[in-house]
Design an enzyme around this catalytic site. Structure first.
Site, PDB file in Angstrom:
ATOM      1  N   CYS A 146      40.776  24.087  49.530  1.00 51.83           N
ATOM      2  CA  CYS A 146      42.028  23.333  49.736  1.00 51.83           C
ATOM      3  C   CYS A 146      41.816  22.145  50.670  1.00 51.83           C
ATOM      4  O   CYS A 146      42.220  21.016  50.354  1.00 51.83           O
ATOM      5  CB  CYS A 146      43.130  24.262  50.230  1.00 51.83           C
TER       6      CYS A 146
HETATM    7  N1  LIG Z   1      45.152  30.603  49.796  1.00 54.05           N
HETATM    8  C1  LIG Z   1      44.760  29.368  49.551  1.00 54.05           C
HETATM    9  O1  LIG Z   1      45.457  28.377  49.889  1.00 54.05           O
HETATM   10  C2  LIG Z   1      43.472  29.117  48.825  1.00 54.05           C
HETATM   11  C3  LIG Z   1      43.142  27.783  48.527  1.00 54.05           C
HETATM   12  C4  LIG Z   1      41.938  27.515  47.874  1.00 54.05           C
HETATM   13  C5  LIG Z   1      41.101  28.558  47.548  1.00 54.05           C
HETATM   14  N2  LIG Z   1      41.434  29.842  47.863  1.00 54.05           N
HETATM   15  C6  LIG Z   1      40.490  30.894  47.511  1.00 54.05           C
HETATM   16  O2  LIG Z   1      41.067  31.767  46.563  1.00 54.05           O
HETATM   17  C7  LIG Z   1      40.515  33.083  46.742  1.00 54.05           C
HETATM   18  C8  LIG Z   1      41.678  34.061  46.929  1.00 54.05           C
HETATM   19  O3  LIG Z   1      42.377  33.674  48.102  1.00 54.05           O
HETATM   20  P1  LIG Z   1      43.852  34.175  48.434  1.00 54.05           P
HETATM   21  O4  LIG Z   1      44.368  33.249  49.460  1.00 54.05           O
HETATM   22  O5  LIG Z   1      44.603  34.415  47.191  1.00 54.05           O
HETATM   23  O6  LIG Z   1      43.524  35.582  49.134  1.00 54.05           O
HETATM   24  P2  LIG Z   1      44.442  36.911  49.143  1.00 54.05           P
HETATM   25  O7  LIG Z   1      45.878  36.525  49.137  1.00 54.05           O
HETATM   26  O8  LIG Z   1      43.930  37.730  50.274  1.00 54.05           O
HETATM   27  O9  LIG Z   1      44.096  37.640  47.761  1.00 54.05           O
HETATM   28  C9  LIG Z   1      42.832  38.177  47.524  1.00 54.05           C
HETATM   29  C10 LIG Z   1      42.821  38.855  46.162  1.00 54.05           C
HETATM   30  O10 LIG Z   1      41.518  39.403  45.923  1.00 54.05           O
HETATM   31  C11 LIG Z   1      41.623  40.815  45.761  1.00 54.05           C
HETATM   32  N3  LIG Z   1      40.461  41.437  46.418  1.00 54.05           N
HETATM   33  C12 LIG Z   1      40.294  41.683  47.743  1.00 54.05           C
HETATM   34  N4  LIG Z   1      39.095  42.237  47.972  1.00 54.05           N
HETATM   35  C13 LIG Z   1      38.496  42.375  46.756  1.00 54.05           C
HETATM   36  C14 LIG Z   1      37.259  42.899  46.330  1.00 54.05           C
HETATM   37  N5  LIG Z   1      36.366  43.407  47.200  1.00 54.05           N
HETATM   38  N6  LIG Z   1      36.978  42.875  45.004  1.00 54.05           N
HETATM   39  C15 LIG Z   1      37.863  42.371  44.101  1.00 54.05           C
HETATM   40  N7  LIG Z   1      39.060  41.875  44.467  1.00 54.05           N
HETATM   41  C16 LIG Z   1      39.373  41.860  45.779  1.00 54.05           C
HETATM   42  C17 LIG Z   1      42.931  41.218  46.379  1.00 54.05           C
HETATM   43  O11 LIG Z   1      43.380  42.404  45.736  1.00 54.05           O
HETATM   44  P3  LIG Z   1      44.357  43.473  46.464  1.00 54.05           P
HETATM   45  O12 LIG Z   1      45.464  42.674  47.108  1.00 54.05           O
HETATM   46  O13 LIG Z   1      44.851  44.275  45.281  1.00 54.05           O
HETATM   47  O14 LIG Z   1      43.542  44.231  47.406  1.00 54.05           O
HETATM   48  C18 LIG Z   1      43.804  40.007  46.051  1.00 54.05           C
HETATM   49  O15 LIG Z   1      44.285  40.065  44.728  1.00 54.05           O
HETATM   50  C19 LIG Z   1      39.613  33.020  47.993  1.00 54.05           C
HETATM   51  O16 LIG Z   1      38.275  32.887  47.595  1.00 54.05           O
HETATM   52  C20 LIG Z   1      40.112  31.786  48.694  1.00 54.05           C
HETATM   53  O17 LIG Z   1      39.130  31.166  49.501  1.00 54.05           O
HETATM   54  C21 LIG Z   1      42.612  30.149  48.485  1.00 54.05           C
END
Ligand SMILES: NC(=O)c1ccc[n+]([C@@H]2O[C@H](COP(=O)([O-])OP(=O)(O)OC[C@H]3O[C@@H](n4cnc5c(N)ncnc54)[C@H](OP(=O)(O)O)[C@@H]3O)[C@@H](O)[C@H]2O)c1
Length: 342
Positions: A146
């Site tokens: 981001c």
């Molecule tokens: N948030 C942002 O603004 C943003 C921006 C750019 C990129 N990203 C990237 O997008 C990705 C997800 O981020 P997020 O913000 O959505 O995080 P998040 O809200 O913490 O969600 C993480 C997701 O991954 C799952 N998960 C957790 N541990 C896992 C594992 N060991 N194996 C498989 N699945 C697992 C979780 O499942 P459960 O909830 O069911 O445990 C949840 O669905 C990250 O790599 C992050 O860097 C995020």
């Protein structure tokens, strides 16, 4: 025939946002949704804003559950994507919203993430020079981080026009959803409300090498980046304030002309009229990017400011935009530049 898309990490913020966008995408049919600790739960209990998908039940995140789709979005913590992606087969379009395949230099990856480098995929920031050509027909996409999205779009026109020296100072504020949905004490409402604070100060933030990679590729030489992120008391949005020393002979007019040239035909990036400044509220829930630039003659620096929604253009919107290009669809399909205000 509809494009069938699966989303891994559907219980998280990035997964939820990509589902919100895919529900409005006329060419996509939503297939399997997976989670980790929330596998077996109804999506309606976790993402109550996604009403049409409320009765879907999350599967475990396995290659078997994700098989049989045209596109698989991976919205997983970094380090989890490679093992899944390699078992999905070369004909499936895999769109990784994590960091695993963004960096080209394995040494950068190992220094900032502390694990072996998984590889490098075509980079999903279509506005960068050459990026669209690399995405067309690709079966693998690394969606940018981001902050690198906001910073690269604020500064790349200055490097493309060779009007900036190869050193940039960036201070950016992000909403708390940038840190994901998993509970963390420093993200509690009581800690964040009414307060702003820096983190990752002194070159430690993992998005720094991605910014250096993007700006250096445009500049044709290494660009040194000093990046300081701050946490802002809002759920979404990034405001990136970037500055670089101007090259000799630069004027306010030449700076503006460089940015006008870069963004004249971009569907999502808008150079604001002179005197108007980007605001995160204006891009809330939209794939738009607002950019403004000024030349501070007293110190000889170019100041470029961008605003994005970290979950939309900063991850899920960038992912859908890049998917559209890879599939040969109109790049804007299913995406809006209309924000939610106030
Ligand atoms: N948030 C942002 O603004 C943003 C921006 C750019 C990129 N990203 C990237 O997008 C990705 C997800 O981020 P997020 O913000 O959505 O995080 P998040 O809200 O913490 O969600 C993480 C997701 O991954 C799952 N998960 C957790 N541990 C896992 C594992 N060991 N194996 C498989 N699945 C697992 C979780 O499942 P459960 O909830 O069911 O445990 C949840 O669905 C990250 O790599 C992050 O860097 C995020």
């Amino acid at each position: 025939m509809a494009v069938r898309a699966a989303v891994a990490g559907a219980s998280g913020y990035a997964g939820g946002e990509v589902l919100r966008l895919l529900l409005a995408h006329p060419e996509v049919e939503i297939g399997t949704l997976t989670g980790n600790s929330n596998a077996g739960q109804r999506l309606g209990a976790l993402q109550p804003h996604l009403l049409p998908l409320a009765d879907r039940v999350l599967a475990e995140t396995t290659p078997e559950a994700l098989a049989g789709h045209d596109v698989v979005f991976l919205a997983l913590p970094h380090g989890q994507s490679a093992a899944v992606a390699e078992r999905l087969g070369p004909d499936v379009l895999v769109v990784d919203m994590g960091a695993d395949f963004r960096l080209k230099d394995p040494a950068d990856w190992e220094r900032f993430y502390g694990s072996p480098h998984a590889g490098t995929w075509p980079y999903g920031l279509p506005e960068l020079p050459g990026a669209r050509a690399a995405l067309e027909g690709s079966k693998r996409i690394a969606v940018p981080g981001c902050y690198p999205t906001a910073v690269s779009l604020a500064l790349y026109p200055a490097y493309a026009a060779q009007i900036a020296e190869p050193e940039a100072v960036i201070v950016a504020a992000s909403g708390t959803s940038g840190a994901g949905k998993a509970p963390k004490a420093h993200l509690l409402g009581s800690e964040v409300m009414g307060s702003m604070s820096p983190y990752g100060v002194g070159g430690g933030h993992r998005h720094t090498p991605e910014m250096i990679q993007n700006l250096g590729a445009v500049a044709g030489e290494r660009v040194a980046v000093s990046f300081t992120p701050t946490l802002a008391p809002m759920p979404r949005g990034i405001l990136a304030t970037c500055s670089a020393k101007a090259a000799a002979g630069v004027t306010a007019e030449s700076v503006r002309a460089a940015y006008q040239k870069a963004y004249a035909d971009e569907p999502f990036v808008h150079l604001l009229p002179e005197g108007q400044w980007p605001a995160t509220a204006s891009v809330h829930g939209s794939n738009a990017v607002q950019v403004q630039v000024a030349y501070d003659e007293a110190v000889g620096r170019i100041i470029a400011i961008s605003a994005i929604d970290n979950l939309t253009k900063g991850t899920a919107g960038g992912a859908v935009q890049s998917m559209n290009i890879a599939l040969g669809l109109d790049e804007s399909t299913g995406l809006t530049t209309i924000g939610v205000a106030p």
